[in-house]
Design an enzyme around this catalytic site. Structure first.
Site, PDB file in Angstrom:
ATOM      1  CG  HIS A 207      -2.011   1.161   1.301  1.00  0.00           C
ATOM      2  ND1 HIS A 207      -1.714   2.381   1.465  1.00  0.00           N
ATOM      3  CD2 HIS A 207      -3.334   0.836   0.852  1.00  0.00           C
ATOM      4  CE1 HIS A 207      -2.820   3.019   1.395  1.00  0.00           C
ATOM      5  NE2 HIS A 207      -3.929   2.336   1.123  1.00  0.00           N
ATOM      6  CB  CYS A 245      -4.271   3.762  -2.080  1.00  0.00           C
ATOM      7  SG  CYS A 245      -5.326   4.602  -1.055  1.00  0.00           S
ATOM      8  CG  HIS A 272      -7.407   0.530  -0.879  1.00  0.00           C
ATOM      9  ND1 HIS A 272      -6.762   0.575   0.133  1.00  0.00           N
ATOM     10  CD2 HIS A 272      -7.410  -0.846  -0.995  1.00  0.00           C
ATOM     11  CE1 HIS A 272      -6.268  -0.460   0.926  1.00  0.00           C
ATOM     12  NE2 HIS A 272      -7.087  -1.623   0.045  1.00  0.00           N
ATOM     13  CG  ASP A 317      -9.665   3.354   0.343  1.00  0.00           C
ATOM     14  OD1 ASP A 317     -10.124   2.897   1.454  1.00  0.00           O
ATOM     15  OD2 ASP A 317      -8.840   4.054   0.240  1.00  0.00           O
ATOM     16  CG  HIS A 318     -11.013   5.823   3.727  1.00  0.00           C
ATOM     17  ND1 HIS A 318      -9.995   6.467   4.081  1.00  0.00           N
ATOM     18  CD2 HIS A 318     -10.686   4.514   4.063  1.00  0.00           C
ATOM     19  CE1 HIS A 318      -8.989   5.564   4.553  1.00  0.00           C
ATOM     20  NE2 HIS A 318      -9.691   4.419   4.701  1.00  0.00           N
ATOM     21  CE1 TYR A 331     -12.185   0.812   5.285  1.00  0.00           C
ATOM     22  CE2 TYR A 331     -11.376   2.261   7.027  1.00  0.00           C
ATOM     23  CZ  TYR A 331     -11.072   1.496   6.068  1.00  0.00           C
ATOM     24  OH  TYR A 331     -10.068   1.343   5.255  1.00  0.00           O
TER      25      TYR A 331
END
Length: 357
Positions: A207, A245, A272, A317-318, A331
């Site tokens: 990551h 990401c 992500h 992702d977030h 999340y």
């Protein structure tokens, strides 16, 4: 492409897997064992129980995030071989339940940083916010205390209590390591584990650093095109790869996300995908996935992934916390579920358009 959803397990996630199962087009779960101390071998029984829970709900379980790396490995201490041996044994245990990708990171001490976990937006939702001046002018302990207060006791990945007990002392150790030595330490680790990754058919996907610039004078590795290339050049194996990401690499406006995807597509094993909204002063907050809601062209990102990494695992992702949902910041169920359907819609449109040509 397989769409996945991160779930922290029955004891550490307020979202039930039965609700997650109802998300359209979802293929599988991305999970981990957060209660295992960093560096310790993941017990086969616990792995098997987690896999059974997921598979009993008709979802695949092929991606782990994360098997955290002991600090002694990152520091290059004499004890690192013991911890690498543990890491390899955990890989062996995970291979027995069909894990195909391990997402991990080599960030020293801290996995990520934000100034606010629940930043209020005009529409009534809240999200994670990054104020660069604040982060650069606070201390790690102050940040840890801030998270403990804001998170209401929720375990935050990367900020586990056992990792923070000696945070100041650990950071002090890094003052004795040069950036070049840190590269040598990661190369040592990679060249130990990749032969096993090949034998076990598990792709390793590092990551990026979050944020991609140095904080607290700690070294950085995976933060731009040149360093991604240098990292991948450590070992030519396709099993040695990255997690793309968008929210980590894309924070730095000098990073061309599309170029990175196109260049390293066959080494991108996991993605992500999230959107960010940049403010005029360079600060940002995490927003909903559609392009018009943030600063990234999500269509171009998904098109690049479709062309360069068609067999990739992707998770939204977030996201924001919407509709009065509470829980682990970034999340929530609802906004990430909306994110999956949006990302799938883009992929479907790109796929059909490609076939019509």
């Amino acid at each position: 492409m397989k769409l996945t959803f991160r779930w922290f397990g029955e004891k550490l996630d307020s979202i039930s897997i039965k609700k997650i199962r109802q998300i359209p087009m979802l293929d599988g779960i991305v999970s981990s064992l957060m209660d295992i101390p960093v560096g310790e071998i993941w017990p086969q029984e616990k792995i098997n129980n987690l896999a059974k829970t997921i598979k009993d709900n008709d979802l695949n379980f092929e991606v782990i995030e994360s098997v955290n790396i002991h600090e002694d490995i990152k520091l290059g201490l004499a004890s690192r071989d013991k911890w690498i041996d543990n890491y390899i044994q955990t890989m062996k245990n995970l291979s027995k339940i069909g894990i195909k990708v391990i997402c991990y990171n080599f960030m020293p001490v801290l996995d990520w940083a934000r100034s606010e976990l629940y930043y209020n937006l005009p529409d009534g939702s809240n999200t994670m916010y990054f104020n660069k001046d604040f982060i650069l002018n606070t201390t790690p302990q102050e940040l840890a205390d801030r998270y403990a207060k804001q998170s209401n006791g929720i375990a935050l990945p990367g900020w586990e209590p056992e990792r923070l007990v000696h945070i100041n002392k650990t950071i002090e150790w890094y003052t004795h390591i040069s950036q070049e030595q840190y590269w040598q330490n990661v190369a040592y680790f990679i060249n130990r584990i990749i032969p096993w990754a090949e034998k076990l058919d598990i792709k390793m996907a590092i990551h990026p650093d979050d944020p991609p610039w140095p904080i607290f004078a700690l070294p950085r590795l995976i933060n731009n095109y040149e360093n991604i290339k240098r990292f991948l050049d450590i070992n030519p194996s396709v099993y040695h790869g990255i997690t793309l990401c968008t929210g980590s690499i894309g924070v730095d406006a000098n990073n061309d996300l599309i170029k990175i995807i196109q260049k390293f597509g066959n080494r991108i094993h996991f993605a992500h995908v999230r959107n960010l909204k940049f403010l005029n002063n360079g600060d940002f907050y995490e927003t909903s996935h559609p392009s018009s809601c943030g600063s990234f062209d999500m269509y171009e990102i998904m098109k690049a992934l479709y062309k360069s990494a068609p067999n990739i695992y992707i998770r939204p992702d977030h996201g924001r916390m919407i509709w009065n949902e509470t829980g682990r910041p970034g999340y929530g169920l609802y906004d990430r579920a909306l994110g999956i359907t949006y990302l799938y819609g883009l992929w479907e449109a790109i796929s059909k358009r490609d076939k019509e040509k």
